[in-house]
Design a protein around this motif. Structure first.
Motif, PDB file in Angstrom:
ATOM      1  N   TRP A  23       0.843  -1.196   0.000  1.00 36.93           N
ATOM      2  CA  TRP A  23       0.000   0.000   0.000  1.00 36.93           C
ATOM      3  C   TRP A  23       0.880   1.249   0.000  1.00 36.93           C
ATOM      4  O   TRP A  23       0.637   2.198  -0.758  1.00 36.93           O
ATOM      5  CB  TRP A  23      -0.905  -0.009   1.224  1.00 36.93           C
ATOM      6  CG  TRP A  23      -1.908   1.107   1.249  1.00 36.93           C
ATOM      7  CD1 TRP A  23      -3.179   1.089   0.739  1.00 36.93           C
ATOM      8  CD2 TRP A  23      -1.730   2.404   1.825  1.00 36.93           C
ATOM      9  NE1 TRP A  23      -3.798   2.298   0.949  1.00 36.93           N
ATOM     10  CE2 TRP A  23      -2.936   3.125   1.611  1.00 36.93           C
ATOM     11  CE3 TRP A  23      -0.677   3.024   2.487  1.00 36.93           C
ATOM     12  CZ2 TRP A  23      -3.105   4.441   2.052  1.00 36.93           C
ATOM     13  CZ3 TRP A  23      -0.837   4.339   2.920  1.00 36.93           C
ATOM     14  CH2 TRP A  23      -2.044   5.031   2.703  1.00 36.93           C
ATOM     15  N   SER A  26       2.699   1.667  -3.364  1.00 41.13           N
ATOM     16  CA  SER A  26       1.807   2.040  -4.459  1.00 41.13           C
ATOM     17  C   SER A  26       1.509   3.536  -4.484  1.00 41.13           C
ATOM     18  O   SER A  26       0.994   4.048  -5.486  1.00 41.13           O
ATOM     19  CB  SER A  26       0.492   1.260  -4.353  1.00 41.13           C
ATOM     20  OG  SER A  26      -0.292   1.717  -3.260  1.00 41.13           O
ATOM     21  N   ARG A  27       1.843   4.220  -3.412  1.00 37.57           N
ATOM     22  CA  ARG A  27       1.575   5.653  -3.316  1.00 37.57           C
ATOM     23  C   ARG A  27       2.858   6.481  -3.306  1.00 37.57           C
ATOM     24  O   ARG A  27       2.842   7.658  -2.941  1.00 37.57           O
ATOM     25  CB  ARG A  27       0.738   5.945  -2.058  1.00 37.57           C
ATOM     26  CG  ARG A  27      -0.709   5.518  -2.232  1.00 37.57           C
ATOM     27  CD  ARG A  27      -1.393   5.209  -0.923  1.00 37.57           C
ATOM     28  NE  ARG A  27      -2.796   4.835  -1.140  1.00 37.57           N
ATOM     29  CZ  ARG A  27      -3.192   3.646  -1.575  1.00 37.57           C
ATOM     30  NH1 ARG A  27      -2.297   2.714  -1.846  1.00 37.57           N
ATOM     31  NH2 ARG A  27      -4.472   3.375  -1.754  1.00 37.57           N
TER      32      ARG A  27
END
Length: 217
Positions: A23, A26-27
Motif C-alpha cells: 500500500w 503504491s503511493r
C-alpha cells in the motif's frame, strides 16, 4: 496501470505486513499518481488470508491449484486484462520497500530481477546467517531470481509466454524464457524486499528449503 501479484497459501500470519508495505509503495511520489492494482491469489487457502486481503481493499482470486506458477500466471492474467503495463511480483511473507515499484520502473528494462534481504534470522542457527552473508550477492550485477522481487513489462511477459505451471522455480523458468525472447533484464539491488527466513516453507525447493539445508549441514 501497474499490477502487483501476490500468491498466498495459508499466509494469515504475515500477509497483513506484506499488504501494508505494498500500500505504501503504491503511493510513492515517484509514481506520479499512476494507478496501482494489487491482486492476492489465494491458492488452496484454509485460513483467514482472504479476509485479511479483502480488509485491505485489494483484489482477490481464489484457486485450488497448490501451484505457485499457476497462481502467479492467474494473477498476471487478471491484471493484464485490466490494462496493466507493468507486472510486479512479490510473496506474501515479504515486505517491499516504499520505493520498490518506482525503483523497478526507473531501471527502464523489460524485466527486473531484484535481490532480497532477511531481517530476522532467529529461526535458524548462526551458521545459516553466516552462510547467507558469505555466499549471497546483494548488489547490482547479481544473478539471483526471486519471485519475491521481480518485475516485467506486459509486452515482454506476453512475448515470453508467461509463467509455466511449475510448483517450484517458476520464476527461474520465466526468466529463461525472457532471455530466450531477447528481453533486456536488469539484475539490480535497487528494488528492496525483505523476506522471511521461516522454517515452515510454503514451496518445496524454494528459499526456505535452501536455508533448511544449510541448517542441516
Amino acid at each position: 496501470m501497474i499490477g502487483v501479484i501476490v500468491p498466498a497459501h495459508n499466509e494469515e500470519a504475515l500477509i497483513a505486513h506484506c499488504l501494508a508495505a505494498l500500500w505504501e509503495a503504491s503511493r510513492h511520489e515517484d509514481l506520479a499518481g499512476e494507478a496501482v492494482r494489487i491482486v492476492v491469489v489465494l491458492d488452496a487457502c484454509r485460513d483467514f488470508s482472504g479476509a485479511i486481503a479483502r480488509a485491505y481493499g485489494v483484489q482477490t482470486l481464489t484457486l485450488k491449484a497448490r501451484n505457485v506458477g499457476i497462481a502467479r500466471a492467474a494473477g498476471a492474467a487478471q491484471l493484464l486484462a485490466q490494462g496493466a503495463r507493468w507486472l510486479a511480483f512479490t510473496d506474501a511473507d515479504s515486505r517491499v520497500a516504499p520505493g520498490w515499484l518506482s525503483a523497478q520502473l526507473a531501471l527502464r528494462a523489460d524485466a527486473v530481477c531484484g535481490s532480497i534481504a532477511v531481517d530476522d534470522w532467529s529461526p535458524h542457527p548462526h551458521s545459516v546467517r553466516e552462510q547467507f552473508r558469505k555466499t549471497y550477492l546483494d548488489a547490482d550485477g547479481h544473478r539471483h531470481v526471486h519471485g519475491a522481487n521481480f518485475g516485467v513489462s506486459a509486452d515482454a511477459y506476453r512475448r515470453a509466454g508467461g509463467f509455466p505451471p511449475l510448483e517450484c522455480s517458476e520464476d527461474v523458468a520465466l526468466v529463461d524464457r525472457l532471455i530466450a525472447s531477447g528481453a533486456r533484464i536488469a539484475w539490480s539491488a535497487a528494488p528492496r524486499v525483505i523476506t522471511s527466513a521461516r522454517t515452515a516453507a510454503r514451496a518445496r525447493g524454494g528459499f526456505g528449503d535452501t536455508l533448511a539445508a544449510w541448517a542441516a549441514a
